[in-house]
Design a protein around this motif. Structure first.
Motif, PDB file in Angstrom:
ATOM      1  N   PHE A 126      -6.654  16.137   6.002  1.00 30.99           N
ATOM      2  CA  PHE A 126      -8.006  15.918   6.501  1.00 30.99           C
ATOM      3  C   PHE A 126      -8.993  16.153   5.362  1.00 30.99           C
ATOM      4  O   PHE A 126      -8.873  17.109   4.597  1.00 30.99           O
ATOM      5  N   VAL A 127      -9.960  15.237   5.265  1.00 35.32           N
ATOM      6  CA  VAL A 127     -10.933  15.259   4.179  1.00 35.32           C
ATOM      7  C   VAL A 127     -12.318  15.499   4.769  1.00 35.32           C
ATOM      8  O   VAL A 127     -12.756  14.755   5.649  1.00 35.32           O
ATOM      9  N   ASN A 128     -12.972  16.521   4.261  1.00 40.09           N
ATOM     10  CA  ASN A 128     -14.321  16.850   4.687  1.00 40.09           C
ATOM     11  C   ASN A 128     -15.175  16.993   3.432  1.00 40.09           C
ATOM     12  O   ASN A 128     -15.713  18.052   3.153  1.00 40.09           O
ATOM     13  N   GLU A 129     -15.218  15.932   2.644  1.00 36.55           N
ATOM     14  CA  GLU A 129     -15.997  15.940   1.412  1.00 36.55           C
ATOM     15  C   GLU A 129     -16.623  14.574   1.215  1.00 36.55           C
ATOM     16  O   GLU A 129     -16.405  13.655   2.005  1.00 36.55           O
ATOM     17  N   THR A 173     -12.972   8.837  -2.776  1.00 42.08           N
ATOM     18  CA  THR A 173     -12.349   7.514  -2.868  1.00 42.08           C
ATOM     19  C   THR A 173     -12.264   7.038  -4.311  1.00 42.08           C
ATOM     20  O   THR A 173     -11.229   6.508  -4.733  1.00 42.08           O
ATOM     21  N   ASN A 174     -13.318   7.225  -5.079  1.00 40.04           N
ATOM     22  CA  ASN A 174     -13.282   6.807  -6.481  1.00 40.04           C
ATOM     23  C   ASN A 174     -12.224   7.573  -7.266  1.00 40.04           C
ATOM     24  O   ASN A 174     -11.541   7.002  -8.121  1.00 40.04           O
ATOM     25  N   ASP A 175     -12.062   8.871  -6.975  1.00 38.66           N
ATOM     26  CA  ASP A 175     -11.009   9.659  -7.633  1.00 38.66           C
ATOM     27  C   ASP A 175      -9.631   9.143  -7.218  1.00 38.66           C
ATOM     28  O   ASP A 175      -8.725   9.018  -8.049  1.00 38.66           O
ATOM     29  N   LEU A 176      -9.461   8.840  -5.950  1.00 37.14           N
ATOM     30  CA  LEU A 176      -8.191   8.351  -5.431  1.00 37.14           C
ATOM     31  C   LEU A 176      -7.812   7.014  -6.078  1.00 37.14           C
ATOM     32  O   LEU A 176      -6.647   6.794  -6.423  1.00 37.14           O
ATOM     33  N   LYS A 177      -8.781   6.147  -6.277  1.00 36.85           N
ATOM     34  CA  LYS A 177      -8.510   4.839  -6.883  1.00 36.85           C
ATOM     35  C   LYS A 177      -7.994   4.963  -8.311  1.00 36.85           C
ATOM     36  O   LYS A 177      -7.276   4.096  -8.795  1.00 36.85           O
ATOM     37  N   LYS A 178      -8.334   6.052  -8.996  1.00 36.04           N
ATOM     38  CA  LYS A 178      -7.919   6.248 -10.388  1.00 36.04           C
ATOM     39  C   LYS A 178      -6.500   6.780 -10.507  1.00 36.04           C
ATOM     40  O   LYS A 178      -5.912   6.739 -11.580  1.00 36.04           O
ATOM     41  N   ILE A 229       0.836  -1.205   0.000  1.00 36.28           N
ATOM     42  CA  ILE A 229       0.000   0.000   0.000  1.00 36.28           C
ATOM     43  C   ILE A 229       0.869   1.252   0.000  1.00 36.28           C
ATOM     44  O   ILE A 229       2.030   1.212   0.412  1.00 36.28           O
ATOM     45  N   ASP A 230       0.298   2.348  -0.503  1.00 34.75           N
ATOM     46  CA  ASP A 230       0.985   3.633  -0.391  1.00 34.75           C
ATOM     47  C   ASP A 230       0.060   4.723   0.126  1.00 34.75           C
ATOM     48  O   ASP A 230       0.463   5.869   0.283  1.00 34.75           O
ATOM     49  N   THR A 231      -1.181   4.344   0.399  1.00 30.27           N
ATOM     50  CA  THR A 231      -2.180   5.313   0.845  1.00 30.27           C
ATOM     51  C   THR A 231      -3.006   4.694   1.957  1.00 30.27           C
ATOM     52  O   THR A 231      -3.335   3.510   1.904  1.00 30.27           O
ATOM     53  N   ILE A 232      -3.342   5.536   2.941  1.00 26.39           N
ATOM     54  CA  ILE A 232      -4.109   5.093   4.093  1.00 26.39           C
ATOM     55  C   ILE A 232      -5.324   5.990   4.258  1.00 26.39           C
ATOM     56  O   ILE A 232      -5.214   7.210   4.164  1.00 26.39           O
ATOM     57  N   LEU A 233      -6.479   5.364   4.501  1.00 25.01           N
ATOM     58  CA  LEU A 233      -7.729   6.084   4.783  1.00 25.01           C
ATOM     59  C   LEU A 233      -8.149   5.729   6.198  1.00 25.01           C
ATOM     60  O   LEU A 233      -8.136   4.555   6.579  1.00 25.01           O
ATOM     61  N   ILE A 234      -8.573   6.736   6.944  1.00 23.25           N
ATOM     62  CA  ILE A 234      -8.881   6.509   8.350  1.00 23.25           C
ATOM     63  C   ILE A 234      -9.913   7.529   8.818  1.00 23.25           C
ATOM     64  O   ILE A 234      -9.949   8.649   8.321  1.00 23.25           O
ATOM     65  N   GLY A 235     -10.748   7.121   9.731  1.00 24.97           N
ATOM     66  CA  GLY A 235     -11.707   8.037  10.334  1.00 24.97           C
ATOM     67  C   GLY A 235     -11.040   8.880  11.412  1.00 24.97           C
ATOM     68  O   GLY A 235     -10.044   8.473  12.017  1.00 24.97           O
ATOM     69  N   LYS A 236     -11.590  10.035  11.688  1.00 27.46           N
ATOM     70  CA  LYS A 236     -10.993  10.979  12.646  1.00 27.46           C
ATOM     71  C   LYS A 236     -10.920  10.400  14.059  1.00 27.46           C
ATOM     72  O   LYS A 236      -9.914  10.571  14.750  1.00 27.46           O
ATOM     73  N   GLY A 285     -14.938   1.827  12.920  1.00 27.32           N
ATOM     74  CA  GLY A 285     -16.222   1.214  12.616  1.00 27.32           C
ATOM     75  C   GLY A 285     -17.150   2.066  11.772  1.00 27.32           C
ATOM     76  O   GLY A 285     -17.815   1.563  10.863  1.00 27.32           O
ATOM     77  N   ASP A 286     -17.213   3.363  12.041  1.00 33.09           N
ATOM     78  CA  ASP A 286     -18.131   4.233  11.298  1.00 33.09           C
ATOM     79  C   ASP A 286     -17.701   4.388   9.845  1.00 33.09           C
ATOM     80  O   ASP A 286     -18.512   4.260   8.925  1.00 33.09           O
ATOM     81  N   ILE A 287     -16.422   4.660   9.643  1.00 33.86           N
ATOM     82  CA  ILE A 287     -15.946   4.850   8.275  1.00 33.86           C
ATOM     83  C   ILE A 287     -15.999   3.532   7.502  1.00 33.86           C
ATOM     84  O   ILE A 287     -16.363   3.497   6.335  1.00 33.86           O
ATOM     85  N   LEU A 288     -15.687   2.448   8.173  1.00 35.46           N
ATOM     86  CA  LEU A 288     -15.770   1.138   7.533  1.00 35.46           C
ATOM     87  C   LEU A 288     -17.206   0.844   7.103  1.00 35.46           C
ATOM     88  O   LEU A 288     -17.443   0.345   6.002  1.00 35.46           O
ATOM     89  N   HIS A 289     -18.151   1.174   7.960  1.00 34.86           N
ATOM     90  CA  HIS A 289     -19.560   0.951   7.633  1.00 34.86           C
ATOM     91  C   HIS A 289     -19.941   1.702   6.354  1.00 34.86           C
ATOM     92  O   HIS A 289     -20.612   1.154   5.477  1.00 34.86           O
ATOM     93  N   THR A 290     -19.496   2.942   6.242  1.00 33.39           N
ATOM     94  CA  THR A 290     -19.774   3.728   5.029  1.00 33.39           C
ATOM     95  C   THR A 290     -19.159   3.053   3.808  1.00 33.39           C
ATOM     96  O   THR A 290     -19.816   2.931   2.766  1.00 33.39           O
ATOM     97  N   PHE A 291     -17.925   2.606   3.920  1.00 32.27           N
ATOM     98  CA  PHE A 291     -17.262   1.944   2.795  1.00 32.27           C
ATOM     99  C   PHE A 291     -17.987   0.660   2.393  1.00 32.27           C
ATOM    100  O   PHE A 291     -18.078   0.344   1.212  1.00 32.27           O
TER     101      PHE A 291
END
Length: 177
Positions: A91-94, A100-105, A47-54, A117-123
């Motif tokens: 920090f991402v507030n969007e 995420t879809n833009d980041l994957k590209k 991996i080179d990128t990490i996503l995490i909830g606040k 748990g909250d961010i995972l649930h959204t994903f």
């Protein structure tokens, strides 16, 4: 055509499906005898990128006494409030889906969704996860923060393999899309 990056959940849970106690403790996890780093270093190189909830970011920084634990990785922290970026974190507030879809590209390696748990649930609800690597500890904690929250979603998975690290069992699945 370039290969799109994958969003990978890499996480440990108790046998009864919790990622932490109600008090956010992971003491139960560190009591289990593993093998080396239980595959963490190997995964970390993919991996080179990490996503995490606040909330999880704040917990990690408290546990690490302010020392950022993911050097040389792009780290994005999803937050409902505005926060100033640091040298290590943006920090991402969007909208999570569009971001995420833009980041994957973008060019790069896979993307690790750390939690919580909250961010995972959204994903999961938005079907953004491509792979799940879940390491099960031989511990039952009875209650706590579940890995998978109840909700109106379903993911169909394909079994990709298992590995053991002494007392831990790693389960790997790909998400059918």
């Amino acid at each position: 055509m370039k290969k799109e990056r994958k969003i990978v959940l890499y996480i440990a849970q108790s046998l009864d499906g919790y990622i932490a106690t109600k008090e956010d403790s992971l003491d139960w996890l560190f009591k289990v005898e593993g093998e080396g780093d239980n595959g963490y270093s190997e995964f970390y190189e993919t991996i080179d990128t990490i996503l995490i909830g606040k909330r999880t970011y704040d917990w990690i920084m408290e546990q690490e006494k302010g020392q950022f634990p993911y050097p040389n990785k792009d780290c994005y922290v999803f937050s409902r409030s505005q926060s100033d970026d640091t040298n290590e974190v943006k920090f991402v507030n969007e909208d999570i889906v569009n971001f995420t879809n833009d980041l994957k590209k973008e060019d790069g390696r896979n993307i690790w969704i750390v939690g919580g748990g909250d961010i995972l649930h959204t994903f999961l609800m938005e079907k953004l996860i491509d792979e799940l690597i879940v390491t099960v500890a031989p511990t039952i904690i009875g209650e706590g923060i579940p890995l998978f929250k109840a909700g109106n979603y379903q993911l169909d998975l394909t079994f990709a393999g298992t590995r053991t690290f002494n007392q831990f069992v790693e389960l790997r699945y790909t998400v059918n899309k």
